[in-house]
Design a protein around this motif. Structure first.
Motif, PDB file in Angstrom:
ATOM      1  N   VAL A 138       0.820  -1.017  -0.093  1.00  0.00           N
ATOM      2  CA  VAL A 138      -0.041   0.154  -0.059  1.00  0.00           C
ATOM      3  C   VAL A 138       0.785   1.178  -0.143  1.00  0.00           C
ATOM      4  CG1 VAL A 138      -1.717   1.276   1.250  1.00  0.00           C
ATOM      5  CG2 VAL A 138      -1.720  -1.357   1.056  1.00  0.00           C
ATOM      6  N   ASP A 139       1.921   1.194   0.511  1.00  0.00           N
ATOM      7  CA  ASP A 139       3.003   2.372   0.672  1.00  0.00           C
ATOM      8  C   ASP A 139       3.389   2.672  -0.612  1.00  0.00           C
ATOM      9  OD1 ASP A 139       3.189   2.335   3.251  1.00  0.00           O
ATOM     10  OD2 ASP A 139       4.846   1.226   3.552  1.00  0.00           O
ATOM     11  N   SER A 140       3.374   1.793  -1.863  1.00  0.00           N
ATOM     12  CA  SER A 140       3.637   2.311  -3.103  1.00  0.00           C
ATOM     13  C   SER A 140       2.466   3.110  -3.714  1.00  0.00           C
ATOM     14  CB  SER A 140       3.817   0.947  -4.064  1.00  0.00           C
ATOM     15  OG  SER A 140       2.656   0.132  -4.166  1.00  0.00           O
ATOM     16  N   LEU A 141       1.287   3.046  -3.240  1.00  0.00           N
ATOM     17  CA  LEU A 141       0.203   3.739  -3.771  1.00  0.00           C
ATOM     18  C   LEU A 141       0.241   5.033  -3.141  1.00  0.00           C
ATOM     19  CD1 LEU A 141      -2.806   1.342  -3.183  1.00  0.00           C
ATOM     20  CD2 LEU A 141      -1.382   1.631  -5.313  1.00  0.00           C
ATOM     21  N   GLY A 142       1.021   5.612  -2.294  1.00  0.00           N
ATOM     22  CA  GLY A 142       1.196   7.012  -1.745  1.00  0.00           C
ATOM     23  C   GLY A 142       0.192   7.322  -0.974  1.00  0.00           C
ATOM     24  N   VAL A 143      -0.086   6.477  -0.173  1.00  0.00           N
ATOM     25  CA  VAL A 143      -1.326   7.057   0.481  1.00  0.00           C
ATOM     26  C   VAL A 143      -1.237   6.401   2.303  1.00  0.00           C
ATOM     27  CG1 VAL A 143      -3.077   7.546  -1.043  1.00  0.00           C
ATOM     28  CG2 VAL A 143      -2.985   5.289  -0.074  1.00  0.00           C
ATOM     29  N   GLY A 144      -0.155   5.573   2.481  1.00  0.00           N
ATOM     30  CA  GLY A 144      -0.141   4.698   3.750  1.00  0.00           C
ATOM     31  C   GLY A 144      -0.901   3.841   3.709  1.00  0.00           C
ATOM     32  N   LYS A 145      -1.259   3.244   4.989  1.00  0.00           N
ATOM     33  CA  LYS A 145      -2.122   1.969   5.216  1.00  0.00           C
ATOM     34  C   LYS A 145      -3.175   2.286   5.413  1.00  0.00           C
ATOM     35  CE  LYS A 145       1.667  -0.250   7.510  1.00  0.00           C
ATOM     36  NZ  LYS A 145       1.915  -1.322   8.605  1.00  0.00           N
ATOM     37  N   SER A 146      -4.207   1.343   4.895  1.00  0.00           N
ATOM     38  CA  SER A 146      -5.643   1.474   4.981  1.00  0.00           C
ATOM     39  C   SER A 146      -6.328   1.267   6.471  1.00  0.00           C
ATOM     40  CB  SER A 146      -6.429   0.395   3.967  1.00  0.00           C
ATOM     41  OG  SER A 146      -6.389  -0.795   4.480  1.00  0.00           O
ATOM     42  N   GLY A 147      -5.724   0.636   7.121  1.00  0.00           N
ATOM     43  CA  GLY A 147      -6.023   0.270   8.306  1.00  0.00           C
ATOM     44  C   GLY A 147      -6.817  -0.805   8.748  1.00  0.00           C
ATOM     45  N   ALA A 148      -7.209  -1.579   7.610  1.00  0.00           N
ATOM     46  CA  ALA A 148      -8.160  -2.888   7.703  1.00  0.00           C
ATOM     47  C   ALA A 148      -7.452  -3.800   8.520  1.00  0.00           C
ATOM     48  CB  ALA A 148      -8.549  -3.254   6.369  1.00  0.00           C
ATOM     49  N   THR A 149      -8.186  -4.685   9.048  1.00  0.00           N
ATOM     50  CA  THR A 149      -7.790  -5.601  10.153  1.00  0.00           C
ATOM     51  C   THR A 149      -8.354  -6.981   9.942  1.00  0.00           C
ATOM     52  OG1 THR A 149      -9.282  -4.831  11.692  1.00  0.00           O
ATOM     53  CG2 THR A 149      -7.197  -3.883  11.871  1.00  0.00           C
ATOM     54  N   ASN A 150      -9.460  -7.032   9.211  1.00  0.00           N
ATOM     55  CA  ASN A 150     -10.036  -8.305   9.377  1.00  0.00           C
ATOM     56  C   ASN A 150      -9.386  -9.424   8.710  1.00  0.00           C
ATOM     57  OD1 ASN A 150     -12.190  -7.365  10.693  1.00  0.00           O
ATOM     58  ND2 ASN A 150     -13.481  -6.631   8.604  1.00  0.00           N
ATOM     59  N   LYS A 151      -9.344 -10.602   8.827  1.00  0.00           N
ATOM     60  CA  LYS A 151      -8.714 -11.638   8.335  1.00  0.00           C
ATOM     61  C   LYS A 151      -9.654 -12.571   7.457  1.00  0.00           C
ATOM     62  CE  LYS A 151      -5.277 -11.860  11.759  1.00  0.00           C
ATOM     63  NZ  LYS A 151      -4.292 -12.780  12.802  1.00  0.00           N
ATOM     64  N   LEU A 240      -8.910  -2.696  -3.338  1.00  0.00           N
ATOM     65  CA  LEU A 240      -9.554  -3.365  -1.935  1.00  0.00           C
ATOM     66  C   LEU A 240      -8.801  -3.173  -0.947  1.00  0.00           C
ATOM     67  CD1 LEU A 240     -10.812  -6.879  -3.273  1.00  0.00           C
ATOM     68  CD2 LEU A 240     -12.257  -4.893  -2.931  1.00  0.00           C
ATOM     69  N   ALA A 241      -7.381  -3.026  -0.980  1.00  0.00           N
ATOM     70  CA  ALA A 241      -6.295  -2.891  -0.006  1.00  0.00           C
ATOM     71  C   ALA A 241      -6.577  -1.310   0.452  1.00  0.00           C
ATOM     72  CB  ALA A 241      -4.955  -3.250  -0.472  1.00  0.00           C
ATOM     73  N   LEU A 242      -6.668  -0.596  -0.539  1.00  0.00           N
ATOM     74  CA  LEU A 242      -6.428   0.870  -0.422  1.00  0.00           C
ATOM     75  C   LEU A 242      -7.843   1.564   0.167  1.00  0.00           C
ATOM     76  CD1 LEU A 242      -5.126   3.721  -0.747  1.00  0.00           C
ATOM     77  CD2 LEU A 242      -5.954   3.707  -3.221  1.00  0.00           C
ATOM     78  N   TRP A 243      -9.137   1.127  -0.201  1.00  0.00           N
ATOM     79  CA  TRP A 243     -10.212   1.850   0.346  1.00  0.00           C
ATOM     80  C   TRP A 243     -11.221   0.667   0.984  1.00  0.00           C
ATOM     81  CZ3 TRP A 243     -10.463   2.511  -5.676  1.00  0.00           C
ATOM     82  CH2 TRP A 243      -9.795   3.792  -5.892  1.00  0.00           C
ATOM     83  N   GLY A 244     -10.888  -0.537   0.977  1.00  0.00           N
ATOM     84  CA  GLY A 244     -11.665  -1.614   1.735  1.00  0.00           C
ATOM     85  C   GLY A 244     -13.164  -1.376   1.485  1.00  0.00           C
ATOM     86  N   PRO A 245     -13.982  -1.047   2.467  1.00  0.00           N
ATOM     87  CA  PRO A 245     -15.351  -0.934   2.089  1.00  0.00           C
ATOM     88  C   PRO A 245     -15.736   0.625   1.975  1.00  0.00           C
ATOM     89  CG  PRO A 245     -15.214  -1.146   4.580  1.00  0.00           C
ATOM     90  CD  PRO A 245     -13.757  -1.350   3.961  1.00  0.00           C
ATOM     91  N   ARG A 246     -14.858   1.378   2.115  1.00  0.00           N
ATOM     92  CA  ARG A 246     -15.233   2.685   2.116  1.00  0.00           C
ATOM     93  C   ARG A 246     -15.223   3.424   0.681  1.00  0.00           C
ATOM     94  NH1 ARG A 246     -11.582   1.305   5.405  1.00  0.00           N
ATOM     95  NH2 ARG A 246      -9.741   1.816   4.135  1.00  0.00           N
ATOM     96  N   VAL A 247     -16.047   3.068  -0.053  1.00  0.00           N
ATOM     97  CA  VAL A 247     -16.511   3.325  -1.556  1.00  0.00           C
ATOM     98  C   VAL A 247     -18.032   4.024  -1.531  1.00  0.00           C
ATOM     99  CG1 VAL A 247     -16.397   2.898  -3.874  1.00  0.00           C
ATOM    100  CG2 VAL A 247     -14.538   2.180  -2.539  1.00  0.00           C
ATOM    101  N   THR A 345     -11.488  12.413   0.663  1.00  0.00           N
ATOM    102  CA  THR A 345     -10.822  11.033   0.464  1.00  0.00           C
ATOM    103  C   THR A 345      -9.608  10.934   1.087  1.00  0.00           C
ATOM    104  OG1 THR A 345      -9.800  11.538  -1.816  1.00  0.00           O
ATOM    105  CG2 THR A 345     -12.078  11.074  -1.833  1.00  0.00           C
ATOM    106  N   MET A 346      -8.986  11.897   1.552  1.00  0.00           N
ATOM    107  CA  MET A 346      -7.538  11.590   2.389  1.00  0.00           C
ATOM    108  C   MET A 346      -7.759  11.803   3.767  1.00  0.00           C
ATOM    109  SD  MET A 346      -5.468  10.432   0.032  1.00  0.00           S
ATOM    110  CE  MET A 346      -3.879  10.892   0.891  1.00  0.00           C
ATOM    111  N   ARG A 347      -8.960  12.424   4.303  1.00  0.00           N
ATOM    112  CA  ARG A 347      -9.130  12.487   5.778  1.00  0.00           C
ATOM    113  C   ARG A 347      -9.153  11.171   6.571  1.00  0.00           C
ATOM    114  NH1 ARG A 347     -11.916  17.605   4.721  1.00  0.00           N
ATOM    115  NH2 ARG A 347     -13.789  16.629   4.880  1.00  0.00           N
ATOM    116  N   GLY A 348      -8.293  10.825   7.490  1.00  0.00           N
ATOM    117  CA  GLY A 348      -8.364   9.580   8.173  1.00  0.00           C
ATOM    118  C   GLY A 348      -8.143   8.296   7.387  1.00  0.00           C
ATOM    119  N   ARG A 349      -8.691   7.298   7.315  1.00  0.00           N
ATOM    120  CA  ARG A 349      -8.466   6.330   6.539  1.00  0.00           C
ATOM    121  C   ARG A 349      -8.937   6.603   4.982  1.00  0.00           C
ATOM    122  NH1 ARG A 349     -10.819   0.749   9.072  1.00  0.00           N
ATOM    123  NH2 ARG A 349     -12.692   2.027   9.279  1.00  0.00           N
TER     124      ARG A 349
END
Length: 611
Positions: A138-151, A240-247, A345-349
């Motif tokens: 995710v670091d390669s996308l330039g936005v840091g981690k998405s913060g998702a934790t589910n397995k 999916l890694a970047l935005w998770g369910p936040r679309v 889109t960049m505030r918080g996760r």
């Protein structure tokens, strides 16, 4: 008889036995050979009479089904309180001379179905994301981690397939400068295309630009080329890694206008940007009818990516009139809205907004297209996006004229013609089936008019520019008017000489909708040709300064099936034999000349079908 008339006793026949003491007596008493009236079973005649009565009542008091409607213009089918409820029996209400109180309740079919609030804020994307399982940096996308934790656990592979379903962006149509997409994402000030097949998409150069205006300054061409951040391509896993369910979905169709200049000019807005946008969009409906019926819904929003609320409006008000007459429910968005959403889109996760369907128009990108390069018409590329019918412009033309009060019988004059087919290719054996720059994929030998020429009096409209900076000399104008008036009497056509600025916009549109032949000096007023019906007698006659020629109105007229004639004083020309584009000194001035008899002869020949 006395017992029959006992007060309080129920009425009954005097010929039958007295009523039973209890309800069961009539069934279990052996001494009662007669079955009372309340236990008699109905005969076949009774049943038949009941059915006939019910059927008759249904025919009299129920309403017939409402006529179907097209998707482009939604109509609410609710009758006013004073209206007479229609009957399934024709003219039934006339027998009584009174009105039936209508049923104002709406059936499920008639009720407008809109998203509920809960549906409108439903999120999309992945609800089970684990970065380690996705193996995405995710670091390669330039936005840091998405913060998702589910397995995912042991069902990870199946979950991956499920999560990828419906996430990808699909390319619905494309030519340079015109791109039609489903499910494209807005994130951090950029458009994001989610795909595993980057090779299926065109180069960025043919899709978008920086939106800067084109100038002759050194380095301007390079400055307008996209820098890479305007549209970014990521895989479904990365999304999916970047935005998770936040679309969040922005439902419906969005038109994105990335034009950097000329957008506040009536011709460039309506006859280039709108014309090209609608032709691109029309590729989604291959059954547009000659009367403008289409299944296409109107755009939900138009997004000006470089113009403020005032910068896209022309000084005469034609641009906003066209937009709101054609699309009364449309929302308009501006660069400030683009910036606000980018910040959100960049505030918080990280989160994204998904445009359910988007059409991106880009002027600079269009000039890299094979059809725009030789014509300098950005819309030329749009004619080759997918396929549609030759009546693709009719939904727009007819709606504009209906808004301006034009009758349906006048709108139907287009049925005399062949639709949006270059008239230079009609009745030319060597051109049959040729895919020209204005004939996208239509074989001209395969089409016929849907109606015979009408018996109405043809209308010749001369748009005078004698109050504008580019105009005829007073002597040429007087000579032209004299010949037009004389020829109108001898040939029998209606002549209207008008300075457009002295009419309301609606009057101008309505006049164009009735016009058979439109003539004038090269100028913005000729843009009204886009509302004319394309018939075998239709024509646009454009007068130029001697030695000058521009393709603006010539190309547009032929793209819509209307013959164009250029006039250099006493010389006329038409496609395919047109001169090179030239702007000699005096082209924009007040010393343009024309021979009035030459123009009058051309009009007479055109109306007679000789040219």
């Amino acid at each position: 008889m006395s017992s029959f008339l006992v007060p309080g006793s129920p009425p009954r026949s005097p010929h039958g036995p007295p009523p039973p003491t209890t309800f069961l007596d009539s069934y279990f008493s052996s001494s009662a050979p007669f079955r009372p009236y309340w236990s008699i079973r109905p005969t076949r005649r009774d049943i038949l009479l009941c059915l006939l009565t019910l059927s008759f009542s249904y025919l009299v008091f129920s309403s017939p089904p409402a006529a179907s409607e097209t998707a482009f213009v939604a109509t609410t089918r609710i009758r006013p309180p004073t209206a007479t409820a229609p009957s399934r029996i024709p003219n039934w209400s006339k027998l009584w001379g009174s009105k039936v109180e209508p049923d104002l309740s709406c059936s499920a079919e008639e009720t407008l179905r809109e998203e509920t609030y809960g549906e409108s804020v439903k999120t999309y994307g992945s609800s089970v994301v684990n970065l380690a399982a996705l193996d995405v940096d995710v670091d390669s996308l330039g936005v840091g981690k998405s913060g998702a934790t589910n397995k995912w656990g042991v069902e990870g592979e199946q979950a991956e397939d499920d999560e990828l379903t419906g996430v990808t962006t699909s390319l619905k149509g494309h030519e340079a400068g015109w791109t039609l997409m489903d499910q494209v994402y807005v994130f951090n000030g950029s458009l994001y295309v989610v795909t595993d097949q980057r090779s299926d998409w065109p180069e960025l150069l043919y899709m978008t630009s920086t939106g800067l205006p084109a100038t002759s300054e050194p380095g301007n061409g390079e400055a307008r080329r996209p820098k890479g951040h305007e549209i970014q391509f990521i895989s479904p896993l990365e999304a999916l890694a970047l935005w998770g369910p936040r679309v969040y979905k922005m439902a419906g169709t969005t038109w994105l206008f990335n034009d950097g200049q000329f957008i506040d000019h009536y011709y460039h807005f309506s006859a280039e940007l709108l014309l090209g946008t609608w032709r691109t969009y029309a590729s989604l409906d291959r059954e547009i009818s000659a009367k403008g019926e289409t299944s296409l819904p109107p755009p939900r929003r138009i997004w000006f990516l470089h113009q403020s609320t005032t910068e896209w409006r022309d000084r005469h008000g034609a641009n906003p009139t066209v937009v709101f007459a054609l699309f009364p429910s449309v929302s308009l968005l501006y660069p400030e809205d683009w910036a606000d959403i980018g910040k959100q889109t960049m505030r918080g996760r990280p989160r994204a907004f998904m445009l359910e369907r988007a059409l991106l128009a880009d002027r600079s990108a269009a000039f890299y297209g094979q059809y725009t390069i030789p014509t300098s018409r950005t819309v030329a590329n749009a004619l080759h996006v997918g396929t549609t019918t030759r009546w693709w412009w009719e939904p727009i033309r007819r709606q504009m004229l209906r808004y301006s009060g034009v009758h349906e019988d006048i709108l139907d004059r287009n049925l005399e013609g062949l639709g949006a087919i270059d008239p230079a290719t009609v009745n030319q054996p060597h051109m049959t089936g040729v895919d020209t720059d204005v004939n996208a994929g239509l074989g001209v030998s395969e089409v016929e008019p849907l109606a015979t020429p009408g018996t109405y009096t043809p209308l010749v409209t001369y748009i005078s520019r004698q109050s504008s900076r580019r105009r005829l000399t007073p002597e040429s104008h007087a000579d032209l008017v004299r010949h037009l008036e004389d020829r109108a009497k001898s040939v029998g056509f209606e002549l209207v000489i008008v300075e457009a600025e002295k009419l309301s916009l609606e009057e101008q549109f309505a006049l164009a909708g009735r016009t058979t032949i439109m003539l004038g000096v090269h100028g913005n007023g000729l843009t009204h040709l886009i509302w004319m019906p394309a018939t075998p007698r239709s024509a646009v006659i454009e007068m130029f300064f001697v030695g000058g020629f521009a393709r603006d109105y010539q190309w547009t007229a032929h793209a819509l099936g209307i013959r164009h004639f250029g006039v250099n004083h006493d010389t006329t020309f038409t496609a395919p034999n047109i001169p090179d584009v030239a702007y000699p000194e005096g082209f924009q001035g007040e010393s343009i000349t024309v021979d009035g008899k030459t123009v009058a002869d051309l009009i007479e020949d055109r109306l007679a079908g000789r040219v």
